[in-house]
Scaffold this motif. Sequence first.
Motif, short mmCIF file in Angstrom:
data_model
loop_
_atom_site.label_atom_id
_atom_site.label_comp_id
_atom_site.label_asym_id
_atom_site.label_seq_id
_atom_site.Cartn_x
_atom_site.Cartn_y
_atom_site.Cartn_z
N ARG A 65 0.85 -1.20 0.00
CA ARG A 65 0.00 0.00 0.00
C ARG A 65 0.88 1.25 0.00
O ARG A 65 0.61 2.23 -0.71
N ASP B 50 -2.37 4.90 -4.54
CA ASP B 50 -3.64 4.69 -5.23
C ASP B 50 -3.49 3.98 -6.58
O ASP B 50 -4.46 3.79 -7.30
N GLU C 241 -5.12 -1.21 -5.87
CA GLU C 241 -6.33 -1.36 -5.06
C GLU C 241 -6.30 -2.73 -4.39
O GLU C 241 -6.34 -3.76 -5.05
#
Length: 175
Positions: free
Chosen positions: A34, A39, A42
């Motif tokens: 992450r 972004d 996902e």
Amino acid sequence: MSDSTTARPVVLDVWCELQCPDCRSSLDDLRALRERYGDRLELRLRHFPLEKHAYAFAAAQAAEEAAEQGQGWPYTEAVLAHVGRLGREGEAFLVETARELGLDAEEFDTALIDGRHILIVDADQAEGKAIGVTGTPTYVVGGERLDGGKSQEGLRARVEEIVDRLLATQSSGAA
């Protein structure tokens, strides 16, 4: 369509069971992924409760309620961090964890009683079985299934390799 501003994130399905010690071990890898991709990646929690764990199915339903209340991953991580407590305390622990995160604990309790998230959990489990998931954690990214239940060794590097390849393909417009 190949414009990088409209590029969709690469999806990493994480087939997980919230009473699974191996899934708890995978948290560091998931956090690192992450952090590395932001972004552009996902992470999608997919449920695969195992029969050997008494509270896994309830925990999956609770995670869905947390997602509905906007705290899916924080709740998932909080439960996974204490798989032993979940095994000892069961649904009371799930509701207490929701309360500690500032979620509507009464709604959690109601959701566990009325079973409003059972169909989502059942559908995830059925899909997992259909694609060959046998244990947790299992990752699916770019059409490849990676079994983390046998060993976490080298798994994050393999996921990064696939994600990097998919992102490079997107940015070159060769999708």
